[in-house]
Write a protein that holds these residues in place. Sequence first.
Motif, PDB file in Angstrom:
ATOM      1  N   GLY A  49       1.021  -1.451   0.181  1.00  0.00           N
ATOM      2  CA  GLY A  49      -0.123   0.447   0.204  1.00  0.00           C
ATOM      3  C   GLY A  49       1.088   0.984   0.724  1.00  0.00           C
ATOM      4  N   ASP A  50       0.716   2.542   0.711  1.00  0.00           N
ATOM      5  CA  ASP A  50       1.668   3.466   1.030  1.00  0.00           C
ATOM      6  C   ASP A  50       2.515   3.629   2.000  1.00  0.00           C
ATOM      7  OD1 ASP A  50       0.088   2.592   3.595  1.00  0.00           O
ATOM      8  OD2 ASP A  50      -0.907   5.706   2.890  1.00  0.00           O
ATOM      9  N   LEU A  51       2.732   2.053   2.349  1.00  0.00           N
ATOM     10  CA  LEU A  51       4.252   1.293   3.498  1.00  0.00           C
ATOM     11  C   LEU A  51       5.313   1.710   2.736  1.00  0.00           C
ATOM     12  CD1 LEU A  51       4.185   1.804   6.309  1.00  0.00           C
ATOM     13  CD2 LEU A  51       3.641  -1.190   6.044  1.00  0.00           C
ATOM     14  N   VAL A  52       5.933   1.651   2.719  1.00  0.00           N
ATOM     15  CA  VAL A  52       7.985   1.134   2.072  1.00  0.00           C
ATOM     16  C   VAL A  52       8.462   1.226   3.248  1.00  0.00           C
ATOM     17  CG1 VAL A  52       9.090   1.944   0.623  1.00  0.00           C
ATOM     18  CG2 VAL A  52       6.991   3.028   0.246  1.00  0.00           C
ATOM     19  N   ILE A  53       9.250  -0.107   3.159  1.00  0.00           N
ATOM     20  CA  ILE A  53       9.909  -0.667   4.310  1.00  0.00           C
ATOM     21  C   ILE A  53      11.328  -0.969   3.405  1.00  0.00           C
ATOM     22  CG2 ILE A  53      10.351  -2.351   5.651  1.00  0.00           C
ATOM     23  CD1 ILE A  53       8.008  -2.904   5.407  1.00  0.00           C
ATOM     24  N   ASP A  54      12.080  -0.076   3.361  1.00  0.00           N
ATOM     25  CA  ASP A  54      13.452  -0.136   3.249  1.00  0.00           C
ATOM     26  C   ASP A  54      14.349  -0.824   4.148  1.00  0.00           C
ATOM     27  OD1 ASP A  54      15.914   0.395   2.314  1.00  0.00           O
ATOM     28  OD2 ASP A  54      15.653   2.388   1.187  1.00  0.00           O
ATOM     29  N   LEU A  55      14.759  -1.957   3.591  1.00  0.00           N
ATOM     30  CA  LEU A  55      15.546  -3.373   4.091  1.00  0.00           C
ATOM     31  C   LEU A  55      16.949  -3.023   4.870  1.00  0.00           C
ATOM     32  CD1 LEU A  55      13.648  -6.033   3.162  1.00  0.00           C
ATOM     33  CD2 LEU A  55      12.621  -4.901   5.217  1.00  0.00           C
ATOM     34  N   GLU A  56      17.578  -2.391   3.710  1.00  0.00           N
ATOM     35  CA  GLU A  56      18.947  -1.356   3.561  1.00  0.00           C
ATOM     36  C   GLU A  56      19.047  -0.517   4.661  1.00  0.00           C
ATOM     37  OE1 GLU A  56      22.408  -1.502   0.256  1.00  0.00           O
ATOM     38  OE2 GLU A  56      20.531  -1.401  -0.254  1.00  0.00           O
ATOM     39  N   ARG A  57      19.200   0.010   4.467  1.00  0.00           N
ATOM     40  CA  ARG A  57      18.958   1.448   4.952  1.00  0.00           C
ATOM     41  C   ARG A  57      17.747   1.789   6.206  1.00  0.00           C
ATOM     42  NH1 ARG A  57      18.147   2.591   0.001  1.00  0.00           N
ATOM     43  NH2 ARG A  57      19.639   3.462  -1.624  1.00  0.00           N
ATOM     44  N   ARG A  58      17.335  -0.252   6.119  1.00  0.00           N
ATOM     45  CA  ARG A  58      16.661   0.488   8.116  1.00  0.00           C
ATOM     46  C   ARG A  58      15.422   1.259   8.147  1.00  0.00           C
ATOM     47  NH1 ARG A  58      17.753  -3.358  11.083  1.00  0.00           N
ATOM     48  NH2 ARG A  58      17.234  -3.215  12.761  1.00  0.00           N
ATOM     49  N   ARG A  59      14.448   1.602   6.827  1.00  0.00           N
ATOM     50  CA  ARG A  59      13.671   2.663   7.165  1.00  0.00           C
ATOM     51  C   ARG A  59      12.195   2.732   6.774  1.00  0.00           C
ATOM     52  NH1 ARG A  59      16.411   7.286   3.648  1.00  0.00           N
ATOM     53  NH2 ARG A  59      18.530   7.371   4.954  1.00  0.00           N
ATOM     54  N   VAL A  60      11.933   3.590   7.528  1.00  0.00           N
ATOM     55  CA  VAL A  60      10.481   2.932   7.084  1.00  0.00           C
ATOM     56  C   VAL A  60       9.962   4.047   6.310  1.00  0.00           C
ATOM     57  CG1 VAL A  60       7.764   1.725   7.681  1.00  0.00           C
ATOM     58  CG2 VAL A  60       9.832   0.722   8.778  1.00  0.00           C
TER      59      VAL A  60
END
Length: 226
Positions: free
Chosen positions: A131-142
């Motif tokens: 949806g509008d949620l983005v989980i950047d696994l490398e940068r550990r950012r949500v």
Amino acid sequence: MIVEDEPAVARGVQVALEREGYTAQVVATGEEALQRFQDLAPDLVVLDVRLPGIDGFEVCRRLRAQTKAPIIFLTARADEVDKVVGLEVGADDYLVKPFSVRELVSRVKALLRRAYGELADTQTGRVLRRGDLVIDLERRRVTRDTERLSLTATEFDLLRHLASRPGRVYTRSQLLELVRDYDALEQDERTINVHISHIRDKIEPDPAQPRYIRTVRGVGYAFSED
Ligand code: CA
């Protein structure tokens, strides 16, 4: 899960995998590997052949009866290699000691990719979008709607674990195993409820009607598949 009774080897493998962004747990005996397998629910097993008690071959046979997770053997001698290759104990790959850690990491990556596809890759800017949620696994950012959300390290680890396998239900004890701080007292499965509630407050548009993290009554939690 790393099954290895030599602490130096175990630690070397653990550090190398953690540097690549994986979560790696060490167990020192075959008995412990079999006991803790359900709770740890590992995506891959690095398994030493020569272990005190039940040896690696037997551990592999018994794990194969309950999981399809890739298993990579660490062997010390040529006759063990013959056994790994010839006896069809169910291993996916093997390395002969002494092995280079870089080689191990590349084999692990290849096996994970083969077993789980792109989701297995922690290195290529892996980003989960729901949806509008983005989980950047490398940068550990949500981020949600381009707004950066501030999660603690533990909250991020839990969210990553859940979101990496949408639809898979994790029990509270599996999640606790993931985030357990062995120095802290008084941690039980309620700790997980508290973490999940904090995550929901941060990521859910309406925490009372969670859209992303579902509660599976009597079992645990799962990330939404929609
Ligand atoms: Ca050994």
